[in-house]
Design an enzyme around this catalytic site. Structure first.
Site, PDB file in Angstrom:
ATOM      1  N   THR A  46       0.824  -1.202   0.000  1.00  0.00           N
ATOM      2  CA  THR A  46       0.000   0.000   0.000  1.00  0.00           C
ATOM      3  C   THR A  46       0.862   1.258   0.000  1.00  0.00           C
ATOM      4  O   THR A  46       0.567   2.230  -0.714  1.00  0.00           O
ATOM      5  CB  THR A  46      -0.907   0.013   1.244  1.00  0.00           C
ATOM      6  OG1 THR A  46      -1.627  -1.205   1.310  1.00  0.00           O
ATOM      7  CG2 THR A  46      -1.879   1.171   1.192  1.00  0.00           C
ATOM      8  N   THR A  47       1.937   1.251   0.794  1.00  0.00           N
ATOM      9  CA  THR A  47       2.815   2.417   0.868  1.00  0.00           C
ATOM     10  C   THR A  47       3.472   2.688  -0.483  1.00  0.00           C
ATOM     11  O   THR A  47       3.824   3.832  -0.788  1.00  0.00           O
ATOM     12  CB  THR A  47       3.893   2.209   1.949  1.00  0.00           C
ATOM     13  OG1 THR A  47       3.240   1.864   3.177  1.00  0.00           O
ATOM     14  CG2 THR A  47       4.727   3.453   2.169  1.00  0.00           C
ATOM     15  N   TYR A 109     -13.326  -4.787  -1.503  1.00  0.00           N
ATOM     16  CA  TYR A 109     -14.502  -4.503  -2.332  1.00  0.00           C
ATOM     17  C   TYR A 109     -15.350  -5.758  -2.499  1.00  0.00           C
ATOM     18  O   TYR A 109     -16.459  -5.827  -2.006  1.00  0.00           O
ATOM     19  CB  TYR A 109     -14.110  -3.902  -3.687  1.00  0.00           C
ATOM     20  CG  TYR A 109     -15.340  -3.463  -4.486  1.00  0.00           C
ATOM     21  CD1 TYR A 109     -16.154  -2.448  -4.018  1.00  0.00           C
ATOM     22  CD2 TYR A 109     -15.677  -4.084  -5.683  1.00  0.00           C
ATOM     23  CE1 TYR A 109     -17.283  -2.053  -4.719  1.00  0.00           C
ATOM     24  CE2 TYR A 109     -16.803  -3.700  -6.393  1.00  0.00           C
ATOM     25  CZ  TYR A 109     -17.603  -2.694  -5.904  1.00  0.00           C
ATOM     26  OH  TYR A 109     -18.725  -2.307  -6.594  1.00  0.00           O
ATOM     27  N   TYR A 135      -1.898 -10.459   5.429  1.00  0.00           N
ATOM     28  CA  TYR A 135      -1.940  -9.032   5.781  1.00  0.00           C
ATOM     29  C   TYR A 135      -3.355  -8.669   6.175  1.00  0.00           C
ATOM     30  O   TYR A 135      -4.269  -8.698   5.351  1.00  0.00           O
ATOM     31  CB  TYR A 135      -1.462  -8.213   4.573  1.00  0.00           C
ATOM     32  CG  TYR A 135      -1.431  -6.708   4.765  1.00  0.00           C
ATOM     33  CD1 TYR A 135      -1.531  -6.098   6.006  1.00  0.00           C
ATOM     34  CD2 TYR A 135      -1.279  -5.878   3.650  1.00  0.00           C
ATOM     35  CE1 TYR A 135      -1.501  -4.720   6.147  1.00  0.00           C
ATOM     36  CE2 TYR A 135      -1.237  -4.494   3.778  1.00  0.00           C
ATOM     37  CZ  TYR A 135      -1.354  -3.922   5.025  1.00  0.00           C
ATOM     38  OH  TYR A 135      -1.315  -2.552   5.154  1.00  0.00           O
ATOM     39  N   ARG A 140      -8.617  -0.607   5.778  1.00  0.00           N
ATOM     40  CA  ARG A 140      -8.574  -0.414   4.331  1.00  0.00           C
ATOM     41  C   ARG A 140      -9.484  -1.379   3.567  1.00  0.00           C
ATOM     42  O   ARG A 140      -9.903  -1.075   2.461  1.00  0.00           O
ATOM     43  CB  ARG A 140      -7.141  -0.568   3.814  1.00  0.00           C
ATOM     44  CG  ARG A 140      -6.238   0.614   4.151  1.00  0.00           C
ATOM     45  CD  ARG A 140      -4.888   0.500   3.473  1.00  0.00           C
ATOM     46  NE  ARG A 140      -4.024   1.641   3.764  1.00  0.00           N
ATOM     47  CZ  ARG A 140      -3.980   2.769   3.052  1.00  0.00           C
ATOM     48  NH1 ARG A 140      -4.763   2.907   1.999  1.00  0.00           N
ATOM     49  NH2 ARG A 140      -3.168   3.741   3.399  1.00  0.00           N
ATOM     50  N   LYS A 163       0.968 -10.008   9.021  1.00  0.00           N
ATOM     51  CA  LYS A 163       1.135  -8.585   9.284  1.00  0.00           C
ATOM     52  C   LYS A 163      -0.172  -8.102   9.907  1.00  0.00           C
ATOM     53  O   LYS A 163      -1.223  -8.087   9.252  1.00  0.00           O
ATOM     54  CB  LYS A 163       1.433  -7.804   8.008  1.00  0.00           C
ATOM     55  CG  LYS A 163       1.537  -6.295   8.241  1.00  0.00           C
ATOM     56  CD  LYS A 163       1.763  -5.509   6.961  1.00  0.00           C
ATOM     57  CE  LYS A 163       1.772  -4.015   7.224  1.00  0.00           C
ATOM     58  NZ  LYS A 163       1.929  -3.205   5.987  1.00  0.00           N
ATOM     59  N   ILE A 205       6.381  -4.166  10.062  1.00  0.00           N
ATOM     60  CA  ILE A 205       6.464  -3.756   8.659  1.00  0.00           C
ATOM     61  C   ILE A 205       6.077  -2.289   8.653  1.00  0.00           C
ATOM     62  O   ILE A 205       4.921  -1.929   8.833  1.00  0.00           O
ATOM     63  CB  ILE A 205       5.575  -4.630   7.769  1.00  0.00           C
ATOM     64  CG1 ILE A 205       6.133  -6.063   7.777  1.00  0.00           C
ATOM     65  CG2 ILE A 205       5.524  -4.078   6.343  1.00  0.00           C
ATOM     66  CD1 ILE A 205       5.315  -7.062   6.984  1.00  0.00           C
TER      67      ILE A 205
END
Length: 295
Positions: A46-47, A109, A135, A140, A163, A205
């Site tokens: 994402t980053t 989604y 993750y 999000r 994560k 992370i």
């Protein structure tokens, strides 16, 4: 089963120049992170603004990352999507390219139930022979991996870590109480490094690790060694950690990576840079912090 890494893995930002990926800046950033004691690189997460990257950019970033790291520290590819087949294809590519592991976000989604999560992650893990980090980031994706689901998935030979970006240490405790001690948990929240490590986490992370990986690694090692000064050192980092949380990730941290020379201060829509007064404020605070570190 040994952890893929222990300590600070860096969720790398993707540098841009004139809306193109700046691969030279990316290479330079990798060298900076390795020189400053980062323990792992996470590419195309994402980053790294992965939703805005083309398929070729995603593949080239991973190729460049693996080549530049040259086996000095593990490279983990963000290959999770909301399409199981697309995630398989990316994960197979990551393995063929030489990545040391993959990180798989929960589908978003078209989010599934827990049975669907097990089937989704299992299908991807079955397709490769490198370690998988799950993750969990409900803020999000609007869904969470239940602790019991983590336990079920942890029985797969390739699924070795989670994560945990739930931001809820009760969730962390519940998972740790269920899984085997060899299954690794990494925090996904910079601001809970000390508490997470004290519970038995194997590291973080990190977003702020893009700019202060060594300082964060020192805190982790201090916590693992039972040093009473570790929490005090962590408190001294909180102004920088807080500064990269003033807006949606990675908007603030890219102001700081740009300050260090790793790309221009550019993001891709729908993300926009900070307003100039906010950018200047966090850059000035970061530079003050760096002066103190040098002293």
């Amino acid at each position: 089963m040994s952890p893929i890494f222990e300590g600070i893995g860096v969720a790398m930002a993707t540098p841009f120049r004139n809306n193109e990926v700046d691969y030279d800046a990316f290479r330079n950033h990798i060298e900076y992170l390795i020189d400053n004691n980062a323990q792992s690189l996470i590419i195309n997460g994402t980053t790294g603004e992965s939703p805005t990257l083309s398929a070729e950019e995603i593949k080239e970033l991973l190729r460049v990352g693996v080549e530049t790291a040259g086996g000095r520290i593990p490279v983990i590819a963000g290959t999770g999507t909301n399409s199981t087949q697309q995630s398989i294809d990316l994960s197979v590519f990551a393995e063929e390219t030489g990545a040391d592991g993959v990180m798989l976000i929960t589908p978003y989604y078209n989010k599934s139930n827990q049975r669907g999560l097990i089937a989704h992650f299992t299908a991807i893990a079955d397709s490769i022979n490198i370690p998988v980090i799950l993750y969990n980031v409900p803020s999000r994706t609007s869904m969470s991996i239940d602790p019991e689901t983590v336990l079920e998935l942890s029985r797969h030979k390739n699924i070795v870590a989670l994560k945990d970006a739930a931001g809820d240490l009760n969730y962390t405790i519940n998972v740790l109480n269920l899984v085997d001690s060899e299954f690794s948990l990494y925090s996904g929240n910079d601001d809970n490094l000390t508490d997470f490590t004290a519970l038995g986490g194997k590291g973080l992370i990190s977003v702020v690790g893009n700019v202060i990986p060594g300082e964060m690694q020192e805190v982790y090692e201090g916590m693992k060694n039972g040093e009473s000064s570790a929490r005090q050192r962590f408190s001294s980092l909180m102004p920088v950690i807080s500064s990269v949380q003033i807006d949606v990730n990675p908007i603030p941290v890219k102001a700081l990576t740009a300050e260090l020379g790793f790309g221009e201060y550019e993001l891709r829509l729908p993300l926009l840079p900070l307003e100039e007064d906010a950018r200047q404020s966090i850059v000035e605070a970061f530079n003050e912090f760096r002066k103190g570190v040098r002293v």
